[in-house]
Design an enzyme around this catalytic site. Structure first.
Site, short mmCIF file in Angstrom:
data_model
loop_
_atom_site.label_atom_id
_atom_site.label_comp_id
_atom_site.label_asym_id
_atom_site.label_seq_id
_atom_site.Cartn_x
_atom_site.Cartn_y
_atom_site.Cartn_z
N ARG A 20 0.82 -1.22 0.00
CA ARG A 20 0.00 0.00 0.00
C ARG A 20 0.85 1.26 0.00
O ARG A 20 0.60 2.18 -0.78
CB ARG A 20 -0.96 0.01 1.20
CG ARG A 20 -2.03 -1.07 1.11
CD ARG A 20 -2.85 -1.16 2.37
NE ARG A 20 -1.97 -1.46 3.50
CZ ARG A 20 -2.25 -1.20 4.77
NH1 ARG A 20 -3.40 -0.65 5.09
NH2 ARG A 20 -1.41 -1.52 5.72
N ASN A 38 -6.05 -2.82 2.17
CA ASN A 38 -6.03 -4.27 2.35
C ASN A 38 -7.46 -4.75 2.47
O ASN A 38 -8.31 -4.07 3.06
CB ASN A 38 -5.28 -4.66 3.63
CG ASN A 38 -3.78 -4.57 3.48
OD1 ASN A 38 -3.24 -4.53 2.38
ND2 ASN A 38 -3.08 -4.53 4.61
#
Length: 92
Positions: A20, A38
């Site tokens: 990320r 996520n």
């Protein structure tokens, strides 16, 4: 300049490997807006908007990800550009 929006779901070893944060850094460098998060199933999901060429570059980057990632698939759904984002964030 053509604008684009991509909804992506990245599978493989993509959580716990800085996917990320690295995606956010890549997006900011490319001038792409949107978000990444996520998911509970172990995948990473994101929405990217911006210049079509830059969004395509970010989608291609997702196939490799950061060094510790092992990407097995990137699902991409191209959508209509909305311009709703002012930056790029990691969503929770």
């Amino acid at each position: 300049m053509s604008r684009a929006r991509a909804h992506v779901v990245v599978s493989g070893k993509v959580q716990g490997v800085y996917f990320r944060s690295e995606t956010r850094d890549q997006a900011l460098a490319l001038g792409v807006t949107g978000w990444i998060r996520n998911r509970t199933d172990g995948t990473v999901e994101g929405v990217f908007e911006g210049d079509r060429e830059m969004v395509e570059k970010l989608v291609r980057w997702c196939w490799q990800g950061p060094p510790a990632a092992e990407v097995s698939n990137v699902q991409v759904e191209w959508q209509d550009y909305t311009g709703e984002f002012s930056g790029f964030k990691i969503a929770f």
